[in-house]
Each structure stands twice: as structure tokens, then as C-alpha cells.
Enzyme design. Structure first.
Site, short mmCIF file in Angstrom:
data_model
loop_
_atom_site.label_atom_id
_atom_site.label_comp_id
_atom_site.label_asym_id
_atom_site.label_seq_id
_atom_site.Cartn_x
_atom_site.Cartn_y
_atom_site.Cartn_z
CD GLU A 1 -2.23 1.95 1.74
OE1 GLU A 1 -1.85 2.92 1.04
OE2 GLU A 1 -2.62 2.04 2.91
CB CYS B 1 -1.89 6.55 2.65
SG CYS B 1 -2.46 5.40 3.87
#
Ligand code: FAD
Length: 1006
Positions: free
Chosen positions: A761, A795
Site C-alpha cells: 500500500e 495515505c
């Protein structure tokens, strides 16, 4: 005080109610008058739920439709693109023409707009202060007192709060110029009815301080007090009364504290005309009112209470359900009515110290107050009745006849906040439970309307279906449910954090070893983990793994794997459930550590621990689901079983920004699938990482299945990734490191027997689109939180906001002001919205990007008023950014927001999709078509419609992106575990000499 004969009271209340109804026979509130547009619309809305939803949503968006094009487009989108689809009721006032020509459509649209604005005006005494004063004058001529309220909820910045305060000063100045000329109602003289101030003003506390929040009661009270007190002083100067309204539950404690502080301030103690509101739908109100009266007695201060049922029933209920909280309001309407009767009596019994204002349009509720007051011999001067302006005209007329002392609550102000107020009133009036609807629109039986609410409640309880049994998950476990969000309106929750912060601090400076094969291993090489708000404060000294320790950890994991993979899935899941229990027990300490080690705000830290708990609970259940072998096909004589096995040794490389949730989530997934883990935490959050090792140990995980291996990437990172025994690498972090890991993992090393699986990720450059009809109150709150919550270091954080041309100036100026109002300082102090970035290197990186941004665009906000000590980076907003700019393409991981302008929705979507990343995105729009378009064309892993881009929750918002945002399927989603396992199939021939046993599900001959 007279004792009340309760049994005798109910018939008197009913008789009083009947008399009341008789006195207004044949009359109906104007909003139900079908001779007028509003009445027709209300009638249609009550008959047709879909229309009601569309209609109220349309009313809500109307003030934003400033051009005839957008008005027409929205009418089409909300009600249909053909004349025939538009309900006749909406066309009323536009003549009988069809939708055909443009001119005709324009007439129709104009009529719709002016009818709705007319409807809003019905509830608002004026848009300008001068109109309000004129309206009040007229009301007084008709024999009604007033309480005036300035519309305008949710100011988002301190400038708006100042303007709001000025709005009050303005209307007070208007009243001041003439109130002396007004004769007191009924009795003449200086006071209404011989005892009440002529001027009466209502204030909504949250509107006076943009930074008010439940977690910071003292700071919120202080901020509100600063602006409310001058208004109160002005009101006092004019001999008036001020009432502090009650808003959502999250402001209740703040409001009560504000009231007490103002009421008992030395300067104001001798002035009795200050009121507060309590809401009977809240289950806690009996206690709250009793405590308030107790306080008044102790302080020897007369008080005044307006008792309402409460205006936020729907939102309190939805909020509680969404957050997993106990619903704080009654759920049977009659219980709120009962509470009003009970609490009204409590107040009337204490009339010597507490003045009472009954605010209701319900004739049963009103009759109860009249009869209870009579039975208790309460003097007229100690209670009055209040109703809302524009609603329930017959009730106010009846009240005027019976009780004389009637005050109308008169909102004034702009139509934009006016529409929000209108929607609330429309919802209230059209609710099935509404007394007004039942009385005047549905003509319910008098007996039923005036029934004792206790009887109504009993009947409803008896008729209620037994609640559905709790949903069950696999193996007899309850179905997965997200851990409830922390509720900082609860004082114990706040105290829990204060205590935990102190407790965690006591451990500062300790040495944290590696954990390899269940043994603690100390190394001479250590790394200090420090508090980014106070770098001199060392959270812990963390031993650092070298090459040897890395190899040892991998060997320990390899050995442990061979046994662990054979443990039944259910047993493996049980370890996760135990670990979740431990996290629940220690949630405050685990959260406090995040506040201090990485600078998360209290709520964000709690949310991270909650997410970790969710991962454990969710993956445990998922493994039980996947753990039973699945039969494939149903041919007789053959049994085919499909099942999974763990891939092997898994390197988990965690980030610092969700130091518990993401790390524990990746590790838990690997472990529950039967793998053994070597976990390398980020150097910036290694003390939290050690906590994960301790939790798994306490949960009973066998030695070697989870190895804690903090260390410098430059020393041991490649050793870990390239090692031939590593089968899976689960990584969360930057794109650069993620791509490097993939490259390294692709190369087969000597002795390696399987292809490495990489789950990575890697970040994003997330955008939020602001459509030209977006609700700006919501949009700005959402953008601020997404861009600057936890300093923009998620994020999923918003780093680009793309604003449509027509709304650009309005949005950007409000956003900039709001950003200037944000409080910045240590996350340890819950008053602060934003804290330090995670370390000195991050600070330098953000500063570098701020310079780049300033070179590429125009700086709108740069908050240099930040603490000098600590790793603070200025909150920065830059406009004039286009797709080609670096600040629009490169991930910054800090509080820097680029504002980009788009001509229309197509261009906005094109800009949104113009980076290499595809993680999260959001759009604020009230156009059904644009939302639909975004659903299809806004290509990100997680798209949010009319909410911010952060705050994903396990299962509900399974999380993850594509393109350069990552490889692998969504964490917290149904496919995640599959990545940690290899599927196997075993096919058995069960035929022996032509005979085959019949298996369940076989496709046997009929
Ligand atoms: C002068 C005045 C001032 C006001 N000030 C405030 C204020 O400061 N703060 C505030 O919150 N409200 C305030 N209100 C609004 C007030 O709360 C609503 O108007 C009122 O709740 C409507 O109640 P009613 O007795 O007129 O009508 P009713 O029709 O008898 O009651 C409707 C109310 O019942 C409750 N209810 C509805 N469904 C359910 C259910 N399923 N279970 C339990 N309860 C349910 C809700 O509170 C709903 O509003 C004020 C109202 C007036 C008249």
C-alpha cells in the site's frame, strides 16, 4: 406547596385539551392549508415518501442555485426531465403550460423558486435586522411576546463567529431604538404581563466559537463565553432576557457549563434573566434538570428553564448508530412526551427558584403544564408558553386565549441558513409522530391525541415486535461489528485519556529489546524514539537489529511456521480475538502512546486502536469462513476439496502513521492464515510496535510466530526482503520504497523455492471535488479534516481540492478563514486541531514542498504561528495550481493543500484522475447526476460521496487503491486474507470396484 392528586390530574388535562381544541375548531396551521402552495406540498410530501426526500433535498440546495441553468438542471435531476414527471403541486403558480419551450420552463422554475422562498419566509420573521424589528412590533400588537434568534448555524471560522456576534448587536441596536415605546403586554408598564422583560433573545452557543468540541469542554466554554458575554451585557443594559438554546448532545455539557459560568459570574449574579434549554428526548435529562436545580439552590441563584422535546432526534439517532453508541434519545415518541410531563412537574415544583417556559405545540403537553401548574398553585409569573414563529397558529391563538403568556420564537437572518432551518421544520411537521400532523393534517381522534402518554407508551411497547436476534458470525461468534468510536462527550472517556497519558509517560526512556523466537534480544545499537511535540522527551530507546538478528528472526519464523500452519483456523482465530480483548482493555494507554510517539490527536489515536481491534475481529472471522474446505463440483464417486494453506514466512513492514492499526492488521492477517511473521516497525513508532509483540504474547501466540525486529532499513531492510525464506512481504509506506521492494522481491535468490508475494500500500495524491452546489458547511469541514487531521499524514489525506468555477471564491475564502482559525499545538492538548509532523526529517520535507508550492502557485494561507519547539510544519494552502505542477503530482505527507480550479465537472474529474495514484477521493455535490458520474469516472480505490476522504473503517470501507497506490486487494475486505495463502485442491476417487458411497450434495441419479 400543594400536594398533587396524580390520579385526578389526567382527566383534568384531557378536559383542558378538549376545551383547547374546541376554542380553535375548524382552524389549521397555515403550513397545512391546502389552499396554498406550502400546504399542497406538505400534503403531497406526507403521502409520498420519495417526493418528500427529493423535495427536502431540493429545498436544501436551492440557495446555491444562483443561475437559471443550475436551477433548471436541478429541477430536472430531482423531479424528472419531463413535464409529466413533475408533480402538479410543484407547478402551482406557474400557469397551466407544459414544460416544452425554454421560456415556459423558465417561468415554471422561477415559480418553484419563489414558492419555496416564500415557504422559508413563513418561518422567518425577516432577513434583515430592520425587518425583524418590524415583525416583532407587529407581533406585540397582536398580543404576543417574542424571543429572537439569529439564524446561522455552523460557523466554520472565527471571522464568521465575529460576524454572527455583530448580527446580534445589530438587531439589539434596532430594538434599542424603540423598545422603550412598547407598552408591556396586557398590563402596560415596563414589563410584559407585569413581570417579564420585553426583550428576549435566544443564542446558539456553538455558533460563537468555531473550534468548539466536546473533547475540550473548558476551551470551548471559554471561546463561546468571549462572544456571548458582550451580547448578554448589552441585553442586560436593556433589561432583557437571554436564553441559551440547546443544540446537539455533543454540545450539552459545554452549554450547561457556559450557563453556570455566566449565571454565577460576579458581574451577573444579581441579574436573574438568563435561561437555558433542556431536551426531554434525551434519556439523561431528568438527572440534568435535577442537578441544575440543585446547583441553583446551592448557589442561591434563580434560574429559568425552557423545556422542549428536542429538535435533533433524527441526527442523534443516526450518529449513535453510525458510531456504535447507545442511542441517547428515547425511541418511542410517547416516552419523550412522558419525560416532558415528568420534568415539567419537577420544574414547577421548584418554581420558587426556577422559572419555567413550556415550548411545545402539543396540546396534551401544554394542557399538562396548565393543569399541573394549577394543581401546584404556581403563580402566573413563574411560567409561560412558547411556540415557533410560523408554525401552529391555532395553537398559539388557543394559548393566547387560555394562558395569555405566549412567546413566539422568531428566527431572523439570511435565506441560506434559513433553508436549513426550513428543512428542520418541514421534517418536524411531516414526521409521522408529529402532534401537529396528527391533529391538523390527519384529523386523529381527540381521545388519542390527548391520551396519557404512559398509556400510549404501554400500548406501543406491547405491540412492538420482539427485537430480531443478534446477527451471528461463524462458529457461534457474534457477527463482526466495528468497535464503537470513542465518545468524548462522556467525561469518563476524557478522564481516561488524561490518566493514560500520565501513565504512559512514567515509562518514558525505557529500553525496548527485539523479540526473536519468543526471547527478548538486546543489541548495543539503539534508536531513540522521541515526542515530535517535544523532541527532548524520549519515549523509548529501541534496540536495532543488524544482519545477524534479521537472519535469526527469519530462522525462528521458519521453524515456528511448520507447526503453526497446522493449527486449526478456529484456534488461530481465537488468538486474534484474545489480542482484540487485550487492546480493548488497554485502549486508552495504546492511544495515549500514539499521541506522544507520533503526535496523533486523541480521537485519531483512539480511531487507530479501534481499527486494529476491528482487523483482529474481522480477519479472525474471515479465516473461520475460509478455513472450512469447500467441496467443488458434485459428481458422485469423487470428492474434491478446495482449501488454503499459509504461504510461509511473512515480512511485515509497517508505517508510522497508523502505527498500531496497519501493522497489527497486516500481521494479524498473516498469522491467522497460518504464516509466521517477522515484523519491522517504522523507526518512528517502534515503541508502539513493541506493544504489538507484547499483545500477541499475552494472547497466547506461540513463540516465533511473531518476531519483533526494529532496525534501520539501510542495514537490514534488503536482507529481510531478499531472504530466500521469505514468502510474503506485506508493506505499507512510500511509493519509492514499495517499488523497490517489488523489484527486489522479483529476483529469485539462491535457495528460494517460491515466488514472493508482495502486498504493498503505497500512498496517494488524493483529491476532493467541490461541485458548484456543494453544501459548503459540510464541504469545508470535510476538506479541513481530510487535509489537516493528523497533519495531513494519512495515505488517504486530501492534498488537492478541485473547486468548480461558480463556487470557487465562496469556497476558497471560507476555507482559508477556517484554516486560519484552526488551533495548532501539541496533540496532547485536545484543544488543538493540528499538531506536529512526525519528526524533524518530515518537517524538513514539508518545508521543502511548501517552497515548491509557493513557487508554483499563490499562497493563500501559511500558518507560521506555530510552536517554535517541536516538529511543526506550517499549515499551507496554495491556489493557482494546475495538473502539471509538482505540488499536484507528488505526495507530500504533510499539511499542504493545493487548490485547483475547474470549469465544470468533466474538467474536475479529469484533474482528479490526472496523477499516478488512485487511492482515495471524495466529492461534495448535491447533483444526483454528478454524483452518479463521479461513481463511474472518479477512478480511485475508495471514493466518498459527500464525506471526507479519510476515516476508512474495516469492512464498511474496505481500504486500498490501485495504480501507483498499491498492489493487492483491500485491507479490511473480503479478499484480503487470500493473498497470504495458497489454495490447494485434493480430489479423491471414492469408487471402489464400482461402488461409491453417496455424499451429501451428490448429483445422484433421481
Ligand atoms: C419556542 C421553542 C424553542 C425551542 N428551542 C429548542 C432548543 O433550544 N433546542 C431544541 O433541541 N429544540 C428546540 N425547540 C424545538 C422543539 O424541540 C421541537 O419543536 C419540538 O420537539 C416539537 O415538539 P412538540 O411538543 O411541539 O411536538 P410533538 O409532535 O409532540 O413532538 C415531536 C418531538 O417528539 C420527539 N420525537 C419524535 N419522534 C420520536 C421518537 N420516535 N421517539 C422519541 N421521541 C421522538 C422529537 O423531539 C420531536 O421533535 C424549540 C421549540 C420551541 C417551540
Amino acid at each position: 406547596m400543594a400536594a398533587i392528586d396524580t390520579a385526578a390530574l389526567n382527566p383534568k388535562i384531557i378536559a383542558r385539551g378538549k376545551e383547547f381544541f374546541q376554542s380553535i375548531a375548524g382552524e389549521a396551521p397555515s403550513i397545512f392549508n391546502k389552499g396554498w402552495w406550502t400546504g399542497k406540498v406538505m400534503d403531497w410530501a406526507m403521502k409520498n415518501e420519495d417526493f418528500k426526500v427529493q423535495m427536502f433535498r431540493f429545498v436544501d440546495v436551492l440557495p446555491y442555485l444562483t443561475t437559471s441553468e443550475s436551477l433548471s438542471r436541478h429541477i430536472e435531476e430531482y423531479f424528472g426531465d419531463k413535464d409529466a414527471n413533475i408533480p402538479d403541486v410543484l407547478k402551482w403558480g406557474a400557469g397551466k403550460t407544459g414544460f416544452g419551450g425554454g421560456l415556459v420552463a423558465m417561468v415554471l422554475n422561477k415559480a418553484i423558486r419563489s414558492n419555496i422562498e416564500g415557504m422559508a419566509r413563513q418561518f422567518i420573521i425577516g432577513e434583515k435586522a430592520s425587518e425583524a424589528v418590524k415583525g416583532i412590533r407587529q407581533l406585540r400588537k397582536d398580543g404576543f411576546a417574542f424571543v429572537i434568534d439569529l439564524l446561522g448555524e455552523a460557523p466554520l471560522n472565527e471571522k464568521e463567529c465575529d460576524e454572527y456576534m455583530q448580527g446580534y448587536m445589530e438587531v439589539l441596536a434596532g430594538i434599542q431604538s424603540e423598545y422603550k415605546k412598547w407598552d408591556g403586554l396586557d398590563t402596560g408598564g415596563e414589563l410584559d404581563w407585569g413581570h417579564a422583560p420585553k426583550i428576549n433573545v435566544a443564542v446558539k452557543p456553538s455558533a460563537f466559537f468555531s473550534q468548539a468540541k466536546a473533547v475540550d469542554v473548558a476551551g470551548s466554554v471559554e471561546g463561546i463565553y468571549r462572544r456571548v458575554e458582550p451580547i448578554y451585557r448589552k441585553i442586560k443594559e436593556m433589561g432583557g432576557f437571554m436564553c441559551i438554546d440547546m443544540e446537539q448532545l455533543k454540545y450539552k455539557e459545554i452549554t450547561i457549563e457556559l450557563y453556570k459560568r455566566l449565571r454565577s459570574a460576579p458581574e451577573h449574579r444579581d441579574y436573574p434573566h438568563l435561561g437555558i434549554v433542556f431536551q426531554c428526548y434525551l434519556k439523561c435529562t431528568d438527572v440534568d434538570v435535577s442537578e441544575m436545580i440543585g446547583w441553583a439552590r446551592k448557589e442561591n441563584l434563580p434560574i429559568s428553564i425552557r423545556l422542549v422535546k428536542g429538535a435533533y432526534w433524527d441526527s442523534e439517532t443516526v450518529l449513535a448508530k453510525q458510531n456504535g453508541w447507545e442511542v441517547p434519545v428515547y425511541t418511542i415518541k410517547a416516552e419523550s412526551d412522558m419525560a416532558h410531563e415528568r420534568i415539567a412537574r419537577m420544574i414547577l415544583e421548584n418554581h420558587d427558584i426556577c422559572h419555567f417556559a413550556c415550548a411545545s405545540h402539543n396540546i396534551r403537553t401544554i394542557s399538562n403544564v396548565i393543569e399541573t401548574a394549577k394543581a401546584l398553585n404556581v403563580p402566573d409569573s413563574r411560567y409561560e408558553f412558547q411556540v415557533l414563529y410560523g408554525m401552529a397558529e391555532p395553537v398559539r391563538k388557543g394559548l393566547r386565549n387560555v394562558a395569555k403568556r405566549v412567546r413566539l420564537y422568531c428566527p431572523y437572518g439570511d435565506l441560506i441558513p434559513g433553508m436549513a432551518y426550513l428543512v428542520r421544520r418541514l421534517l418536524e411537521n411531516t414526521a409521522n409522530e408529529s402532534f401537529l400532523r396528527q391533529s391538523f393534517a390527519e384529523g386523529a381522534e381527540l381521545e388519542r391525541l390527548l391520551e396519557n402518554p404512559i398509556a400510549t407508551r404501554d400500548r406501543e411497547v406491547a405491540a412492538k415486535k420482539a427485537p430480531a436476534p443478534a446477527k451471528m458470525g461463524p462458529a457461534g461468534y457474534p457477527a463482526f461489528a466495528n468497535h464503537a468510536n470513542v465518545d468524548f462527550t462522556v467525561p469518563a472517556a476524557r478522564a481516561g485519556m488524561v490518566n493514560a497519558l500520565a501513565k504512559v509517560r512514567k515509562d518514558f526512556g525505557k529500553v525496548y529489546p527485539l523479540v526473536i523466537g519468543g526471547k527478548e534480544v538486546k543489541t548495543s545499537e539503539m534508536l531513540d524514539s522521541y515526542n515530535p511535540a517535544k523532541p527532548a522527551e524520549i519515549i523509548g530507546k529501541v534496540c536495532q537489529a543488524g544482519v545477524k538478528e534479521t537472519q535469526d528472526a527469519l530462522a525462528a519464523a521458519k521453524k515456528a511456521f511448520l507447526e503453526w500452519r497446522n493449527v486449526e483456523p478456529l484456534e488461530r482465530a481465537k488468538v486474534l480475538f484474545k489480542a482484540a480483548d487485550i487492546m480493548r482493555r488497554d485502549i486508552n494507554e495504546l492511544s495515549a502512546l500514539q499521541v506522544l510517539e507520533v503526535g496523533k490527536q486523541w480521537d485519531q489515536a483512539h480511531a487507530d486502536v479501534a481499527e486494529a481491534i476491528d482487523f483482529l475481529e474481522y480477519y479472525g472471522r474471515e479465516m473461520i469462513r475460509l478455513g472450512s474446505p469447500r467441496r467443488m463440483g458434485n459428481a458422485p464417486g469423487e470428492v474434491n476439496q478446495y482449501f488454503y494453506q499459509g504461504k510461509g514466512v511473512t515480512a511485515v513492514i509497517g508505517p508510522w502513521n497508523f502505527p498500531l492499526a496497519i501493522s497489527a492488521g497486516m500481521a494479524a492477517a498473516a498469522i491467522v492464515c497460518g504464516n509466521a511473521v517477522v515484523y519491522k516497525p517504522s523507526g518512528l513508532s517502534s515503541v508502539i510496535g513493541f506493544g504489538i509483540a507484547s499483545i500477541f504474547k499475552e494472547a497466547g501466540l506461540p513463540d516465533g510466530v511473531f518476531n519483533f525486529l526494529p532496525g534501520k532499513g539501510s542495514v537490514m531492510g534488503d536482507v529481510l526482503v531478499e531472504h530466500p525464506d521469505v514468502s510474503v512481504i506485506a508493506f505499507t509506506g512510500s511509493m519509492e520504497v514499495g517499488l523497490r521492494i517489488q523489484e527486489k522481491a522479483a529476483k529469485v535468490q539462491p535457495g528460494q523455492v517460491q515466488c514472493k508475494k508482495v502486498i504493498a500500500e503505497m500512498g496517494g495524491k488524493n483529491a476532493i471535488i467541490i461541485d458548484d452546489d456543494a453544501d459548503l458547511d459540510e464541504a469545508i469541514t470535510g476538506v479541513l479534516y481530510s487535509a489537516f487531521g493528523f497533519q495531513g499524514q494519512k495515505c488517504s489525506a486530501c492534498s488537492r481540492v478541485i473547486v468548480l468555477d461558480p463556487i470557487y471564491e465562496r469556497f476558497v475564502s471560507r476555507l482559508a478563514e477556517a484554516a486560519k482559525s484552526i488551533k495548532i499545538g501539541p496533540s496532547e492538548d485536545p484543544a488543538n486541531y493540528m499538531g506536529p509532523v512526525v519528526d524533524k526529517a518530515a518537517q524538513q520535507n514539508v518545508l521543502k514542498y511548501i517552497d515548491i508550492a509557493a513557487g508554483e502557485g499563490k499562497v493563500l494561507v501559511k500558518r507560521t504561528d506555530i510552536p517554535a519547539d517541536g516538529c511543526y510544519a506550517p499549515l499551507t494552502i496554495v491556489e493557482g495550481i494546475n495538473k502539471g505542477h509538482r505540488i499536484a503530482q507528488e505526495e507530500v505527507f504533510g499539511p499542504v493543500l493545493a487548490v485547483m480550479r475547474a470549469k465544470n465537472i468533466d474538467e474536475a474529474l479529469d484533474i482528479a484522475n490526472s496523477t499516478r495514484f488512485a487511492l482515495t477521493g471524495a466529492i461534495y455535490s448535491r447533483s444526483p447526476k454528478h454524483l452518479e458520474k463521479a461513481r463511474k469516472e472518479f477512478r480511485v480505490g475508495n471514493l466518498y460521496l459527500n464525506k471526507g476522504s479519510t476515516g476508512a473503517m474495516v469492512e464498511r470501507h474496505a481500504f486500498g487503491g490501485f495504480n501507483m497506490s498499491g498492489v493487492g486487494s483491500k485491507s479490511g475486505g473480503p479478499d484480503y486474507l487470500l493473498q497470504f495463502m495458497d489454495p490447494r485442491l485434493v480430489s479423491e476417487n471414492t469408487i471402489r470396484r464400482g461402488f461409491a458411497p453417496v455424499e451429501e450434495g451428490d448429483d445422484w441419479v433421481a
